[in-house]
Design an enzyme around this catalytic site. Sequence first.
Site, PDB file in Angstrom:
ATOM      1  N   VAL A  84       0.860  -1.186   0.000  1.00  0.00           N
ATOM      2  CA  VAL A  84       0.000   0.000   0.000  1.00  0.00           C
ATOM      3  C   VAL A  84       0.893   1.230   0.000  1.00  0.00           C
ATOM      4  O   VAL A  84       1.782   1.355   0.846  1.00  0.00           O
ATOM      5  CB  VAL A  84      -0.920   0.029   1.247  1.00  0.00           C
ATOM      6  CG1 VAL A  84      -1.684   1.347   1.317  1.00  0.00           C
ATOM      7  CG2 VAL A  84      -1.898  -1.140   1.221  1.00  0.00           C
ATOM      8  N   ALA A 109       4.539   4.103   2.852  1.00  0.00           N
ATOM      9  CA  ALA A 109       4.060   2.849   2.273  1.00  0.00           C
ATOM     10  C   ALA A 109       4.213   1.726   3.292  1.00  0.00           C
ATOM     11  O   ALA A 109       4.875   1.900   4.323  1.00  0.00           O
ATOM     12  CB  ALA A 109       4.862   2.515   1.016  1.00  0.00           C
ATOM     13  N   LYS A 110       3.596   0.621   3.040  1.00  0.00           N
ATOM     14  CA  LYS A 110       3.800  -0.581   3.855  1.00  0.00           C
ATOM     15  C   LYS A 110       3.378  -1.787   3.032  1.00  0.00           C
ATOM     16  O   LYS A 110       2.491  -1.667   2.171  1.00  0.00           O
ATOM     17  CB  LYS A 110       2.932  -0.518   5.117  1.00  0.00           C
ATOM     18  CG  LYS A 110       3.471  -1.336   6.253  1.00  0.00           C
ATOM     19  CD  LYS A 110       4.610  -0.615   6.940  1.00  0.00           C
ATOM     20  CE  LYS A 110       5.145  -1.375   8.100  1.00  0.00           C
ATOM     21  NZ  LYS A 110       6.112  -0.566   8.865  1.00  0.00           N
ATOM     22  N   GLY A 111       4.002  -2.916   3.295  1.00  0.00           N
ATOM     23  CA  GLY A 111       3.621  -4.099   2.534  1.00  0.00           C
ATOM     24  C   GLY A 111       3.909  -5.353   3.313  1.00  0.00           C
ATOM     25  O   GLY A 111       4.448  -5.303   4.426  1.00  0.00           O
TER      26      GLY A 111
END
Length: 429
Positions: free
Chosen positions: A73, A118-120
């Site tokens: 994201v 962001a992060k994933g």
Amino acid sequence: MNSFASHYKEPAPILDKENPFESMMERFEIAAKIIGLDQGLYNYLKAPTKQVITSIPITMDNGTLEIFEGYRVIHNNVLGPSKGGIRFAPDISLDEMKALAAWMTWKCAIVNIPFGGAKGGIKCDPSLLSQAELERLTRRFTSNLLDVFGPDRDIPAPDMNTNEQTMAWIMDTYSMHSKRTETAVVTGKPSLIGGSLGRREATGRGVTSVVLGALHKLGIKPNDSIAVIQGFGNVGSVTAQALYEQGVKIVGLSDVNGAIYNSKGFNINEMIDHVERHKTLIDYQNAESITNEELLELQCDVLIPAAKEDQITSKNAKKVKCKIIAEGANGPTTAKADPILQSNGILVIPDILANAGGVTVSYFEWVQDRMGYFWTLDRVNRRLDRMMHEAFTNVYKSAEKHNVSLRIGAYIIAIEKVAQTLKLRGIYA
Ligand code: NAD
């Protein structure tokens, strides 16, 4: 049998868990109202720029095919390329990624670095995967996201259950496709392939810096103060050691197996040795064993949750008896606990400020990779200390100016910065 089942364990239910995205939005909304954020900008900042769900097929060591789900994201990239960790865990969700990505946007804005958030992650239980399976999973995830990642687009970093090795695989996979070595596509790499000195200790060093700032504001000398730390991993142990060196007495410690208390204070160097040898704190002899709940309710000056989210909730907030909470972990205090802590006069240094030392040195790593010139540890630490000190001072001033908590003061700085940048850049149509 569905072969996925063998690699997927239902996570243990977490009591009183609040939806992380809603928790983030509750604070965002308070700050947005105070600054009178325009409705259009509000809607823009609420919605992530990009949300990717990708299917990752992997041939397991036993020859079977398993399909994993991966996420990335990007909350916002107005300030620059987006930045944020990759976690491997069985209980991750898109909602959690959205909250964590937004926190990264605010964090980068607060410490004034030119990154978005962001992060994933990948939904998997890494303890059930071999090293070879983890490598295939990481490389296929990277190749699925080749058009998302990039030194000028989106830069991953380690997070829960991922490490330097994971970053090395991402960097190598990306480089193979670019036909050149692209060290700046990830941070948190081994120093041999472009990692920065001081990255491992950066978050704990940053937490220490803001704790010392807060003690100073309250007129408490470090060597007259008492601290309790939840979690003794990277963030908890580095913070414990740095505070111990400043003369702070640390009377309570914990890890996932339980908590320990010693009214005389722990020798933190001894505790680090103990954990290296025994892998846990709890069998340490010179201490009283207590529960993790009791640990959070110990009388102290500084409480540092440095383990996981949702630890201080509407249920236990009124029993917390410290003067300062410094959030080493991401999201350790739920939105419903905030007003209870505030009405009890507890100064909460929010996660988006307190643990921003990690992303600050990640930024230094990216800068060094792009220059191809590497700094000494002393230079990294001096620049980190200066940036954390400036961020703490700015957040404190913002909270005073608007007569709000440090958390809302921090959100105000971040939202204003991103909103002003967006206004200058304008909306491309
Ligand atoms: P880590 O895995 O190194 O350590 C986590 C520690 O917490 C371990 O000691 C573990 O035993 C303990 N723990 C886990 N569950 C617990 C529980 N229920 N009760 C008590 N202790 C428990 O992780 P870390 O890198 O130190 O990260 C800790 C927190 O800090 C996470 O929220 C992470 O997102 C956040 N954070 C880390 C960094 C970083 O640079 N490492 C940066 C920013 C934020």
